[in-house]
Design a protein around this motif. Structure first.
Motif, short mmCIF file in Angstrom:
data_model
loop_
_atom_site.label_atom_id
_atom_site.label_comp_id
_atom_site.label_asym_id
_atom_site.label_seq_id
_atom_site.Cartn_x
_atom_site.Cartn_y
_atom_site.Cartn_z
N ARG A 18 6.80 2.22 -6.86
CA ARG A 18 5.80 1.25 -6.39
C ARG A 18 6.41 0.16 -5.51
O ARG A 18 5.71 -0.68 -4.99
CB ARG A 18 5.08 0.61 -7.58
N GLU B 64 9.08 11.59 -0.93
CA GLU B 64 8.43 12.05 -2.17
C GLU B 64 8.88 13.46 -2.47
O GLU B 64 8.87 14.34 -1.61
CB GLU B 64 6.91 12.02 -2.05
N LEU C 211 1.87 11.54 -4.41
CA LEU C 211 1.80 10.09 -4.26
C LEU C 211 1.46 9.67 -2.83
O LEU C 211 0.85 8.63 -2.61
CB LEU C 211 3.15 9.45 -4.63
N PRO D 120 -0.67 10.23 -0.39
CA PRO D 120 -1.94 9.78 0.18
C PRO D 120 -2.27 8.31 -0.15
O PRO D 120 -2.96 7.65 0.60
CB PRO D 120 -2.97 10.72 -0.44
N GLU D 121 -1.74 7.83 -1.27
CA GLU D 121 -2.01 6.45 -1.70
C GLU D 121 -0.85 5.51 -1.45
O GLU D 121 -0.96 4.31 -1.71
CB GLU D 121 -2.36 6.45 -3.20
N ASP D 122 0.29 6.03 -1.00
CA ASP D 122 1.49 5.20 -0.84
C ASP D 122 1.99 5.26 0.60
O ASP D 122 2.63 6.22 1.01
CB ASP D 122 2.59 5.66 -1.79
N PRO D 123 1.72 4.20 1.38
CA PRO D 123 2.14 4.21 2.79
C PRO D 123 3.66 4.12 2.98
O PRO D 123 4.14 4.31 4.08
CB PRO D 123 1.44 2.98 3.37
N GLU E 208 -3.79 12.84 5.22
CA GLU E 208 -5.09 12.22 5.48
C GLU E 208 -4.96 10.71 5.61
O GLU E 208 -4.25 10.07 4.85
CB GLU E 208 -6.05 12.57 4.34
N GLY E 209 -5.64 10.17 6.60
CA GLY E 209 -5.63 8.73 6.78
C GLY E 209 -4.39 8.21 7.48
O GLY E 209 -4.22 7.02 7.67
N ARG E 210 -3.50 9.06 7.89
CA ARG E 210 -2.28 8.65 8.59
C ARG E 210 -2.40 9.08 10.05
O ARG E 210 -3.08 10.04 10.38
CB ARG E 210 -1.05 9.28 7.96
#
Length: 178
Positions: free
Chosen positions: A104, A111, A122, A124-127, A146-148
């Motif tokens: 965190r 990863e 991890l 998708p939720e950890d930039p 996704e989202g990157r």
């Protein structure tokens, strides 16, 4: 000192990859230290040894030294757990600190992911996850990042030289020696 993390769920292979990366990086001329987050009651001392007796008697710190190594054990005795920055400040200067765990904390991370763990990745939720090492295909909705802006670099778990080169480049060190 440059920091780079290995993150993933328990059983993913973080330690296995770490012990393969260390000789790869030191063989390239880099001085490498490691910092590992452990669970609450880990112990590096052995009951019956003098140092253990000192610690259990109430010493805050016990330093054990020999002609080959020294180790410092510090009992928190109810104080808060030190932060990653606090712990890094206790290390002697090196070129690179590989951090295992501390998933965190806001440092760049690789990863390590295995489908057999049954846990979601991890990234998708950890930039702060900048690359992925896996020996299994990702579930279909997660095959892209996704989202990157762009997909994450992806490596096979056994691609140790390639992973080492990626880590060095990511932290701004040349691929071979300072």
């Amino acid at each position: 000192m440059k920091l780079f993390g290995l993150a993933g769920w328990s059983g993913s292979g973080k330690t296995t990859l770490m012990v393969q990366l260390i000789p790869e990086l030191t063989g390239r001329g880099y001085r490498v230290s490691t910092l590992k987050h452990a669970h609450h009651d880990f112990d590096v001392d052995q009951p019956g040894k003098d140092s253990h007796r000192h610690r259990t008697a109430g010493a805050t710190e016990v330093l054990v030294a020999s002609s080959r190594r020294w180790a410092l054990m510090h009992e928190l005795r109810g104080a808060p757990e030190p932060t990653l920055a606090d712990l890094v400040s206790k290390l002697s200067p090196v070129d690179l600190v590989l951090v295992e765990g501390f998933k965190r904390d806001p440092i760049p991370k690789l990863e390590i992911w295995r489908a057999e763990n049954g846990k979601a990745p991890l990234f998708p939720e950890d930039p702060t996850v900048v690359a992925l090492a896996a020996d299994d295909p990702l579930p279909a909705p997660l095959s892209g990042a996704e989202g990157r802006a762009a997909p994450l670099p992806r490596f096979a778990l056994d691609a140790v030289p390639t992973i080492a080169t990626f880590i060095l480049a990511h932290v701004g060190l040349p691929p071979y020696g300072p």
